[in-house]
Design a protein around this motif. Sequence first.
Motif, mmCIF file in Angstrom:
data_model
loop_
_atom_site.group_PDB
_atom_site.id
_atom_site.type_symbol
_atom_site.label_atom_id
_atom_site.label_comp_id
_atom_site.label_asym_id
_atom_site.label_seq_id
_atom_site.Cartn_x
_atom_site.Cartn_y
_atom_site.Cartn_z
ATOM 1 N N GLU A 1 3.593 12.211 67.162
ATOM 2 C CA GLU A 1 2.628 13.153 67.707
ATOM 3 C C GLU A 1 3.059 13.569 69.110
ATOM 4 O O GLU A 1 3.394 12.718 69.934
ATOM 5 C CB GLU A 1 1.244 12.513 67.753
ATOM 6 N N ASN A 2 3.048 14.873 69.361
ATOM 7 C CA ASN A 2 3.344 15.410 70.700
ATOM 8 C C ASN A 2 4.637 14.852 71.279
ATOM 9 O O ASN A 2 4.665 14.331 72.384
ATOM 10 C CB ASN A 2 2.194 15.145 71.667
ATOM 11 N N SER A 3 5.708 14.914 70.547
ATOM 12 C CA SER A 3 7.033 14.472 70.997
ATOM 13 C C SER A 3 7.109 12.976 71.288
ATOM 14 O O SER A 3 7.971 12.531 72.031
ATOM 15 C CB SER A 3 7.483 15.258 72.229
ATOM 16 N N THR A 4 6.201 12.205 70.731
ATOM 17 C CA THR A 4 6.236 10.758 70.874
ATOM 18 C C THR A 4 6.246 10.128 69.489
ATOM 19 O O THR A 4 5.441 10.482 68.633
ATOM 20 C CB THR A 4 5.015 10.241 71.668
ATOM 21 N N LEU A 5 7.166 9.213 69.285
ATOM 22 C CA LEU A 5 7.237 8.442 68.048
ATOM 23 C C LEU A 5 6.704 7.052 68.345
ATOM 24 O O LEU A 5 7.170 6.393 69.276
ATOM 25 C CB LEU A 5 8.677 8.367 67.539
ATOM 26 N N LEU A 6 5.716 6.618 67.578
ATOM 27 C CA LEU A 6 5.116 5.304 67.752
ATOM 28 C C LEU A 6 5.395 4.476 66.510
ATOM 29 O O LEU A 6 5.096 4.904 65.388
ATOM 30 C CB LEU A 6 3.604 5.421 67.956
ATOM 31 N N ILE B 1 16.922 5.294 64.173
ATOM 32 C CA ILE B 1 16.415 4.121 64.879
ATOM 33 C C ILE B 1 16.349 3.006 63.844
ATOM 34 O O ILE B 1 15.754 3.178 62.784
ATOM 35 C CB ILE B 1 15.019 4.380 65.477
ATOM 36 N N THR B 2 16.983 1.879 64.138
ATOM 37 C CA THR B 2 16.944 0.713 63.257
ATOM 38 C C THR B 2 16.275 -0.414 64.023
ATOM 39 O O THR B 2 16.730 -0.784 65.107
ATOM 40 C CB THR B 2 18.355 0.299 62.818
ATOM 41 N N MET B 3 15.197 -0.930 63.462
ATOM 42 C CA MET B 3 14.400 -1.947 64.138
ATOM 43 C C MET B 3 14.329 -3.197 63.271
ATOM 44 O O MET B 3 14.066 -3.109 62.063
ATOM 45 C CB MET B 3 12.997 -1.389 64.393
ATOM 46 N N ALA B 4 14.573 -4.360 63.874
ATOM 47 C CA ALA B 4 14.516 -5.636 63.157
ATOM 48 C C ALA B 4 13.055 -6.063 63.046
ATOM 49 O O ALA B 4 12.433 -6.420 64.036
ATOM 50 C CB ALA B 4 15.323 -6.692 63.891
ATOM 51 N N VAL B 5 12.531 -5.996 61.819
ATOM 52 C CA VAL B 5 11.125 -6.320 61.588
ATOM 53 C C VAL B 5 10.998 -7.418 60.529
ATOM 54 O O VAL B 5 10.150 -7.347 59.634
ATOM 55 C CB VAL B 5 10.316 -5.058 61.187
ATOM 56 N N ALA B 6 11.828 -8.435 60.648
ATOM 57 C CA ALA B 6 11.801 -9.541 59.683
ATOM 58 C C ALA B 6 10.415 -10.171 59.650
ATOM 59 O O ALA B 6 9.804 -10.409 60.688
ATOM 60 C CB ALA B 6 12.840 -10.592 60.057
ATOM 61 N N GLY B 7 9.927 -10.413 58.443
ATOM 62 C CA GLY B 7 8.624 -11.042 58.271
ATOM 63 C C GLY B 7 7.485 -10.058 58.132
ATOM 64 O O GLY B 7 6.372 -10.454 57.786
ATOM 65 N N PHE B 8 7.718 -8.773 58.410
ATOM 66 C CA PHE B 8 6.684 -7.762 58.260
ATOM 67 C C PHE B 8 6.828 -7.089 56.904
ATOM 68 O O PHE B 8 7.941 -6.849 56.427
ATOM 69 C CB PHE B 8 6.793 -6.684 59.351
ATOM 70 N N THR B 9 5.705 -6.779 56.284
ATOM 71 C CA THR B 9 5.722 -5.994 55.055
ATOM 72 C C THR B 9 5.535 -4.525 55.411
ATOM 73 O O THR B 9 5.131 -4.196 56.536
ATOM 74 C CB THR B 9 4.588 -6.428 54.100
ATOM 75 N N ILE B 10 5.805 -3.663 54.462
ATOM 76 C CA ILE B 10 5.627 -2.220 54.694
ATOM 77 C C ILE B 10 4.175 -1.922 55.061
ATOM 78 O O ILE B 10 3.903 -1.070 55.905
ATOM 79 C CB ILE B 10 6.080 -1.426 53.454
ATOM 80 N N GLU B 11 3.236 -2.639 54.446
ATOM 81 C CA GLU B 11 1.814 -2.415 54.724
ATOM 82 C C GLU B 11 1.428 -2.809 56.148
ATOM 83 O O GLU B 11 0.429 -2.321 56.679
ATOM 84 C CB GLU B 11 0.945 -3.192 53.717
ATOM 85 N N GLU B 12 2.188 -3.679 56.775
ATOM 86 C CA GLU B 12 1.886 -4.126 58.136
ATOM 87 C C GLU B 12 2.528 -3.246 59.200
ATOM 88 O O GLU B 12 2.311 -3.461 60.389
ATOM 89 C CB GLU B 12 2.354 -5.573 58.319
ATOM 90 N N GLU C 1 4.176 -2.841 69.487
ATOM 91 C CA GLU C 1 4.038 -1.392 69.562
ATOM 92 C C GLU C 1 5.196 -0.865 70.390
ATOM 93 O O GLU C 1 5.385 -1.281 71.527
ATOM 94 C CB GLU C 1 2.700 -1.028 70.209
ATOM 95 N N ARG C 2 5.972 0.026 69.823
ATOM 96 C CA ARG C 2 7.150 0.571 70.509
ATOM 97 C C ARG C 2 7.050 2.101 70.478
ATOM 98 O O ARG C 2 6.846 2.686 69.428
ATOM 99 C CB ARG C 2 8.414 0.085 69.807
ATOM 100 N N ARG C 3 7.191 2.733 71.628
ATOM 101 C CA ARG C 3 7.115 4.197 71.728
ATOM 102 C C ARG C 3 8.473 4.757 72.109
ATOM 103 O O ARG C 3 9.170 4.196 72.947
ATOM 104 C CB ARG C 3 6.097 4.617 72.783
ATOM 105 N N LEU D 1 10.597 11.765 72.082
ATOM 106 C CA LEU D 1 11.501 12.621 71.329
ATOM 107 C C LEU D 1 11.760 13.917 72.093
ATOM 108 O O LEU D 1 10.844 14.473 72.702
ATOM 109 C CB LEU D 1 10.912 12.954 69.948
ATOM 110 N N ALA D 2 12.987 14.388 72.033
ATOM 111 C CA ALA D 2 13.334 15.659 72.664
ATOM 112 C C ALA D 2 12.714 16.806 71.867
ATOM 113 O O ALA D 2 12.242 16.628 70.735
ATOM 114 C CB ALA D 2 14.854 15.817 72.718
ATOM 115 N N ASP D 3 12.731 17.980 72.449
ATOM 116 C CA ASP D 3 12.227 19.157 71.752
ATOM 117 C C ASP D 3 12.981 19.352 70.450
ATOM 118 O O ASP D 3 14.193 19.154 70.388
ATOM 119 C CB ASP D 3 12.384 20.406 72.623
#
Length: 139
Positions: A67-72, A50-61, A97-99, A102-104
């Motif tokens: 958890e339970n087959s869900t990636l947040l 998964i590649t997400m464009a997060v320009a302007g965000f730092t790693i700390e942000e 916030e993007r969820r 995930l498959a088994d």
Amino acid sequence: MRDFDLSPLYRSAIGFDRLASMLDNASRNDNQPSYPPYNIELLGENAYRITMAVAGFTIEELDIQSENSTLLIAGTKHVDKDQHQYLYQGIAARNFERRFQLADHVKVMKAHMENGLLHVDLIREIPEAMKPRSIKIER
């Protein structure tokens, strides 16, 4: 999205309630926000990114949780509004916030940021007990 009648599935199959729930959620989530944009790549037979464009965000942000087959993946922008006086603000500085469901047997391997892009690598590891095996026929 189309409405599906899953009642025949419930009459003859056991344990597919999660699949039905996923279909129901997908039909309800047609109006999800489009920010931030992202890609989902197939890197190999059992590898994904998964590649997400997060320009302007730092790693700390940024926060990534599985958890339970869900990636947040969430971003919380810490901006001091008193510091900046914009004449025009075209770069989004809003929280997100993007969820992802995930498959088994799919798990997150690693995440890294490069050039304003967040890369999250996933892999599907099928347990040996679930892999096809050949049965020898005795005489």
